[in-house]
Design an enzyme around this catalytic site. Structure first.
Site, mmCIF file in Angstrom:
data_model
loop_
_atom_site.group_PDB
_atom_site.id
_atom_site.type_symbol
_atom_site.label_atom_id
_atom_site.label_comp_id
_atom_site.label_asym_id
_atom_site.label_seq_id
_atom_site.Cartn_x
_atom_site.Cartn_y
_atom_site.Cartn_z
ATOM 1 N N SER A 1 -15.143 -2.143 4.579
ATOM 2 C CA SER A 1 -15.444 -1.312 3.411
ATOM 3 C C SER A 1 -15.863 -2.105 2.180
ATOM 4 O O SER A 1 -15.963 -1.533 1.094
ATOM 5 C CB SER A 1 -14.242 -0.428 3.074
ATOM 6 O OG SER A 1 -13.119 -1.210 2.748
ATOM 7 N N GLY B 1 10.184 5.343 -0.028
ATOM 8 C CA GLY B 1 11.228 6.324 0.252
ATOM 9 C C GLY B 1 11.232 6.886 1.648
ATOM 10 O O GLY B 1 11.762 7.979 1.866
ATOM 11 N N GLY C 1 9.157 0.699 0.231
ATOM 12 C CA GLY C 1 9.712 1.165 -1.026
ATOM 13 C C GLY C 1 9.255 2.523 -1.488
ATOM 14 O O GLY C 1 9.544 2.908 -2.625
ATOM 15 N N LYS D 1 -6.471 2.833 -2.863
ATOM 16 C CA LYS D 1 -7.517 2.097 -3.577
ATOM 17 C C LYS D 1 -7.711 2.648 -4.988
ATOM 18 O O LYS D 1 -7.920 1.887 -5.946
ATOM 19 C CB LYS D 1 -8.826 2.159 -2.782
ATOM 20 C CG LYS D 1 -8.766 1.397 -1.456
ATOM 21 C CD LYS D 1 -10.058 1.517 -0.673
ATOM 22 C CE LYS D 1 -9.982 0.740 0.635
ATOM 23 N NZ LYS D 1 -11.228 0.824 1.425
#
Length: 823
Positions: free
Chosen positions: A692, A374, A372, A735
């Site tokens: 992480s 593009g 979504g 993030k």
């Protein structure tokens, strides 16, 4: 070769004295009748011994037919009892050990007893004497005439009977001998021939022969009809061919052409005008020559015609002219897409180089980003900005290599692959060619499509791309290939190496608002038949929809919700309500229902053992909560929340670091003795993994062990080592966007990720405070209320058994939001 002299054939009326005991010769696949002369090949030892015995006496031998042709050692039960006494007229020993004998049947006989079985069968026989037939019998005379006439008719229909036999048949007056002679010459089956031999009455035997002749007559009639039909069809085809050739000659004389010639001439002109490379044109004319020599109805003619149609319709020399106006291209890209500066700059760079250097290979780009954002629509804008045709093929679920390279022409219904089909559809050899969903290619026993794409996407090879159907080189170097993928990890390494990967991050709230105002709202209003006179959607209403009704990196759900609002307004307008509807944050719930998502991280106060981490998923960034608690036990460590191996190892590494620094945290070296630690990550049904979350785990453990609360407005990301160093991570922008959506004010990132902040828009950085950390102490200094933590009341032990209080206002993650989350 040893040869025994000939014995003169016996005449029918010659007196014959036959002994009661004779050697037996079992014969296969033949029934011997009286007065029938035929050669026999004898190879079995028992049969050769029988021949030797007969030759040593009076040359008489009894011939009995085996019931089973393949029986090499026939037993008395395996032979018919009715047979024929025969005279050996001639014998020849062959070099291979076999014996060839010429025998003449003399009389019928019945085996009454098997006397000996070695060295050869010896049998006692009883001669069968046929009853006499009255000479004046008209019925017998009529039957004999009918049989002779039937035989003549079937011979005329093609039955192979020698002329000598026909002459003998015409002169025969005995019904029994006539029946035996005809039966031995019309090729009866062994069972039928044996049944005739066993009929003693001559008239009955002749009637049976007549039945066989009638059956043979019917079969030959049917065979003649089939052959006549086949000849007629063949003659019709030949006649059509000659007439067509005559018509062609007449038309040529008159200066006219038949439709087929006109069609082939048009095909020849199309080949000449297709601007094919010399090698391709030569092959096309060769195949056209083959087609001209073929009959139009030939099976291969249709295949060749389809092949030549593909050849002339492919854009061998057709290309669109690039629009090299960089300012215009920039304007078009800005009209269709907001932001995405990195990709726009890359396209403008290509146009600039193309303007300076006319001949250059088309770039091969790969857009990687969440759904979504593009990626696909961007390909259309690039084609429009460059003035090129646009082609898109979806690779999702493609498992057959032939989808890319095509099928070979030998297969029925063969077609070129989707690359060649796309170029035909575009009508030019330099379109913008989008390979959508590249990361969802499959592979099975039919081949690996990703390997077939290696040649397509390699600039050093694709100028000679060969499709299996065309089987001729096609130049793809002018094509601008753009691939799209949600994640690059699943794309094979060799394929990834051939592309220029451009990452597309998710949109911020401000970017979504701007895109909604510029593109989404006008498009949905147009699609639902309403205008600004009927509806006004305020900016704050759009922000409410973004925050409380969609949780995505892209824009699909946002457009879907805006469309839902527009449809409800359109219904009211259609019902006659003439008001102008104003959509505000207060009225959004009226159209879309209760809020689906509540902002994460809104806790009443700072809490012990609860830390906000940040995760990356293929659909964007997510907030990840880590909870740790201490309880009395035996020093065990429990990990829950569907954690992957990497995440579990991060917890172990964090705990080992804390144990090594226990003194600095005012903990005894054996602080785990007598206590258990439980680390949990909510949304346990969703798998989570990645390195992480190391700093998040360490912060949660330190907070739980020291009873120092963690600040609720701080989120963090980073990998930890046993030395306490904070290592870099990926997906920083995603993030950070997730942290902003959750209302986080401070984000702790690894120091080595500071360079990535340059790619993050300034309006995002203004919303949060970014703190870089080199070691875990830098993280703890920001995340904990007090650091270093104060010594607890009971020095050397965990401060207390802390159970994290429940958080208020925290919505459970939507189903699938954290699927495959990588911290």
């Amino acid at each position: 070769m040893e040869e025994i002299e000939d014995k003169e054939p016996r005449q029918e009326n010659e007196e014959l004295k036959i002994p009661d005991v004779l050697p037996l010769l079992p014969v296969r696949d033949v029934v011997v009748y009286p007065y029938m002369i035929l050669p026999l090949f004898v190879g079995r030892e028992i049969s050769i011994n029988a021949v030797d015995q007969a030759l040593s006496r009076d040359r008489l031998i009894f011939l009995a037919t085996q019931k089973e042709m393949g029986d090499e050692e026939p037993t008395p039960e395996g032979m018919y009892t009715v047979g024929t006494v025969a005279m050996i007229m001639r014998m020849l020993k062959l070099p291979d050990g076999r014996v060839k004998v010429l025998v003449q049947g003399l009389a019928k006989g019945l085996i009454t007893e098997f006397v000996e079985s070695k060295p050869a069968y010896t049998v006692r026989i009883e001669r069968i004497v046929e009853p006499s037939v009255p000479e004046e019998s008209l019925e017998t005379e009529a039957l004999m005439r009918a049989v002779k006439e039937q035989l003549t008719q079937i011979v005329s229909l093609g039955k192979a009977v020698s002329p000598e036999v026909l002459v003998i048949v015409e002169n025969m007056q005995e019904p029994g001998s006539l029946a035996d002679l005809i039966a031995s010459n019309i090729g009866l089956k062994v069972d039928d021939a044996q049944a005739l031999l066993e009929i003693i009455d001559p008239v009955q035997r002749l009637q049976k022969v007549n039945e066989h002749l009638n059956k043979e007559h019917e079969l030959l009639d049917m065979q003649v009809k089939i052959q006549s039909a086949a000849k007629e069809e063949m003659g019709k085809s030949q006649r059509e061919y000659f007439l067509r050739e005559q018509l062609r000659a007449i038309q040529q004389e008159l200066g006219e052409t038949d439709p087929r010639s006109e069609e082939l001439n048009e095909l020849r002109k199309a080949i000449e005008q297709a601007k094919m490379p010399p090698v391709v044109e030569k092959e096309a004319f060769k195949q056209l020559g083959r087609l001209e020599q073929m009959h139009p109805d030939a099976a291969e003619a249709g295949m060749l015609r389809t092949f030549l149609d593909w050849m002339v319709e492919l854009p061998w020399g057709k290309a669109t002219k690039d629009v090299l106006d960089i300012k215009r291209a920039r304007q078009i890209l800005d009209e269709d897409h907001f932001y995405l500066e990195k990709i726009k700059e890359r396209i403008l760079e290509f146009l600039a180089v193309r303007k300076l250097r006319k001949k250059m290979k088309g770039p091969i780009l790969c857009f990687v980003g969440p759904p979504g954002v593009g990626k696909t629509s961007l390909g259309k804008s690039i084609a429009r900005a460059m003035g090129r045709k646009f082609v898109r093929i979806s690779l999702g679920g493609v498992r057959d290599e032939a989808e890319i390279r095509g099928h070979r022409r030998t297969y029925v219904g063969a077609l070129p692959g989707r690359i060649i089909q796309g170029l035909k559809q575009a009508g030019s050899n330099n379109p913008v060619f989008m390979l959508d969903e590249l990361d969802k290619l499959g592979a099975d026993f039919r081949g690996d499509p990703s390997s077939a794409l290696l040649e397509v996407l390699d600039p050093e090879q694709n100028h000679m791309f060969s499709d299996h159907y065309i089987n001729l080189p096609f130049n793809l170097s002018n094509v601008m290939f753009i691939a799209t993928a949600n994640q690059i990890d699943t794309v094979p390494g060799p394929l990834r190496d051939r592309m220029e990967v451009i990452q597309l991050s998710g949109y911020t709230e401000e970017e979504k608002l701007e895109i909604a105002k510029r593109y989404l709202i006008p498009r949905q209003m147009k699609e639902n038949g309403i205008s600004e006179k009927e509806i006004v959607i305020s900016d704050e209403a759009v922000r409410t929809i973004i925050a409380k009704y969609t949780r995505e990196a892209g824009l699909r759900n946002l457009e879907r919700e805006i469309g839902s609002v527009c449809r409800k307004v359109a219904r009211k307008v259609a019902e006659g309500d003439g008001r102008r509807f104003r959509i505000t944050p207060a009225t959004v719930a009226k159209y879309l229902g209760p809020a689906r998502f509540i902002r994460e991280g809104e806790m009443e106060k700072n809490e012990v053992g609860i830390v906000t981490g940040l995760a990356w998923t293929p659909v964007g960034g997510e907030v990840l909560f880590v909870e740790a608690t201490i309880m009395k036990g035996k020093g065990g460590l429990t990990l829950t929340g569907h954690l992957g191996d990497v995440m579990k190892e991060s917890v172990q590494a964090a705990l080992s670091y804390i144990r090594s620094k226990a003194k600095e945290f005012h903990l005894a070296e054996d602080f785990l003795s007598g206590y258990d630690i439980h680390v949990h990550v909510p949304a346990g049904a969703i798998p989570k993994d990645g390195p992480s979350a190391g700093v998040t785990m360490a912060t949660a453990l330190v907070s739980a062990l020291t009873r120092v609360p963690v600040r609720k407005d701080v989120a963090m990301t980073g990998e930890i080592t046993l030395r306490g160093k904070v290592l870099p991570i990926g997906g920083l922008k995603e993030k950070m966007l997730a942290a902003i959506r959750a209302g986080i004010k401070t984000i702790v990132i690894p120091e080595q990720n500071e360079k990535d902040l340059e790619e993050i828009p300034k309006h995002i950085l203004k919303k949060v405070t970014v703190v870089s950390a080199k070691v875990i102490d830098d993280v703890l200094a920001v995340a904990l209320e007090t650091f270093p933590p104060p010594p607890p009341a009971s020095e050397g032990k965990p401060a207390a058994t802390v159970k994290a209080p429940p958080r208020r206002g925290i919505a459970a993650p939507r189903k699938g939001a954290m699927a495959g989350a990588k911290s």
